[in-house]
Design a protein around this motif. Sequence first.
Motif, mmCIF file in Angstrom:
data_model
loop_
_atom_site.group_PDB
_atom_site.id
_atom_site.type_symbol
_atom_site.label_atom_id
_atom_site.label_comp_id
_atom_site.label_asym_id
_atom_site.label_seq_id
_atom_site.Cartn_x
_atom_site.Cartn_y
_atom_site.Cartn_z
ATOM 1 N N ARG A 36 4.548 27.632 -12.283
ATOM 2 C CA ARG A 36 3.892 28.576 -13.190
ATOM 3 C C ARG A 36 3.236 29.717 -12.414
ATOM 4 O O ARG A 36 3.344 30.883 -12.792
ATOM 5 C CB ARG A 36 2.857 27.837 -14.032
ATOM 6 C CG ARG A 36 2.301 28.661 -15.180
ATOM 7 C CD ARG A 36 1.368 27.832 -16.034
ATOM 8 N NE ARG A 36 1.001 28.522 -17.255
ATOM 9 C CZ ARG A 36 0.163 28.039 -18.151
ATOM 10 N NH1 ARG A 36 -0.385 26.843 -17.961
ATOM 11 N NH2 ARG A 36 -0.135 28.723 -19.240
ATOM 12 N N LYS A 37 2.565 29.387 -11.313
ATOM 13 C CA LYS A 37 1.877 30.406 -10.520
ATOM 14 C C LYS A 37 2.858 31.386 -9.893
ATOM 15 O O LYS A 37 2.616 32.603 -9.861
ATOM 16 C CB LYS A 37 1.038 29.733 -9.434
ATOM 17 C CG LYS A 37 0.235 30.716 -8.591
ATOM 18 C CD LYS A 37 -0.632 29.990 -7.578
ATOM 19 C CE LYS A 37 -1.443 30.986 -6.744
ATOM 20 N NZ LYS A 37 -2.307 30.289 -5.754
ATOM 21 N N GLN A 38 3.985 30.861 -9.391
ATOM 22 C CA GLN A 38 4.968 31.704 -8.710
ATOM 23 C C GLN A 38 6.013 32.288 -9.664
ATOM 24 O O GLN A 38 6.841 33.092 -9.251
ATOM 25 C CB GLN A 38 5.687 30.885 -7.623
ATOM 26 C CG GLN A 38 4.766 30.331 -6.555
ATOM 27 C CD GLN A 38 4.073 31.421 -5.760
ATOM 28 O OE1 GLN A 38 4.679 32.444 -5.439
ATOM 29 N NE2 GLN A 38 2.808 31.203 -5.420
ATOM 30 N N GLU A 39 5.977 31.849 -10.932
ATOM 31 C CA GLU A 39 6.944 32.291 -11.944
ATOM 32 C C GLU A 39 8.373 32.009 -11.497
ATOM 33 O O GLU A 39 9.249 32.880 -11.514
ATOM 34 C CB GLU A 39 6.758 33.776 -12.270
ATOM 35 C CG GLU A 39 5.407 34.087 -12.893
ATOM 36 C CD GLU A 39 5.292 35.525 -13.375
ATOM 37 O OE1 GLU A 39 6.082 36.378 -12.915
ATOM 38 O OE2 GLU A 39 4.415 35.792 -14.216
ATOM 39 N N VAL A 40 8.605 30.756 -11.083
ATOM 40 C CA VAL A 40 9.936 30.304 -10.688
ATOM 41 C C VAL A 40 10.288 29.052 -11.479
ATOM 42 O O VAL A 40 9.416 28.393 -12.052
ATOM 43 C CB VAL A 40 10.016 30.011 -9.172
ATOM 44 C CG1 VAL A 40 9.776 31.278 -8.371
ATOM 45 C CG2 VAL A 40 9.016 28.919 -8.765
ATOM 46 N N HIS A 41 11.581 28.730 -11.507
ATOM 47 C CA HIS A 41 12.056 27.565 -12.250
ATOM 48 C C HIS A 41 12.609 26.476 -11.344
ATOM 49 O O HIS A 41 12.972 25.408 -11.821
ATOM 50 C CB HIS A 41 13.148 27.980 -13.246
ATOM 51 C CG HIS A 41 12.683 28.980 -14.252
ATOM 52 N ND1 HIS A 41 13.520 29.905 -14.825
ATOM 53 C CD2 HIS A 41 11.457 29.210 -14.781
ATOM 54 C CE1 HIS A 41 12.841 30.657 -15.668
ATOM 55 N NE2 HIS A 41 11.589 30.259 -15.653
ATOM 56 N N GLU A 42 12.722 26.755 -10.056
ATOM 57 C CA GLU A 42 13.185 25.777 -9.081
ATOM 58 C C GLU A 42 12.288 25.811 -7.851
ATOM 59 O O GLU A 42 11.833 26.883 -7.446
ATOM 60 C CB GLU A 42 14.635 26.062 -8.631
ATOM 61 C CG GLU A 42 15.689 25.717 -9.654
ATOM 62 C CD GLU A 42 16.092 26.903 -10.499
ATOM 63 O OE1 GLU A 42 15.511 27.987 -10.294
ATOM 64 O OE2 GLU A 42 16.970 26.762 -11.365
#
Length: 217
Positions: A36-42
């Motif tokens: 969530r913090k880095q706005e990534v899904h993997e």
Amino acid sequence: MRRSKLQDLRVRDIMSADPVTVTPDETLGDALGKMRKQEVHELPVLHGKVLAGLITMTGIIRRKALPHETKVSTLVQPAPEVAPGDDLPTVAEKLIQTGFRALPVVDGKRLIGIVSRTDLAKVIADLEEFESVKVRDVMTPHPQTVSEDESLEHAIRLMQSLGERSLPVLDAHGRLVGVVGIKDIQDIFARPKTRESAGGIGGEKVHLDLQVKGVMR
């Protein structure tokens, strides 16, 4: 300065170095917080300095009843690796074939970066060979949609069956009113889960009976 050919570029030219990682002993809650913090899904999973695989948002959603204390080690997925010298068409093909949004970049067994669909999209926008390409040339006609009044769980199942990361949302009149995607669902999963009990057995549950219009963008 614009480059003229996609084939001129290599993974090392566009990858994100020193990506955020998790260890097998960290928890699902830790992983969700970092995503969530880095706005990534993997996220790459490292066992010491060796790449063990990836933990993905789609994998987490598939096993929706997991408590936040679940160890990352139970959610690790093997992922194809790419090398820093690989060309971008090869990377694009791997991303499409596997369904991952990002792939780890390794030098030997050492993780040195990650390359994503977003990285590819950014570089394509700056290439001369794509200046004349129109949306109509690459779009998917008649895409699958979801109604704003349908449940989030229905939208998730539809995305999983289609291998998609987002869906257009229509109102009762068939008008486009938004988009619902993995990022919106990720925010739901990152919230503290509510405890429920049935027959004396405690558990944790993510409420997916929300309507799509409550989470869409």
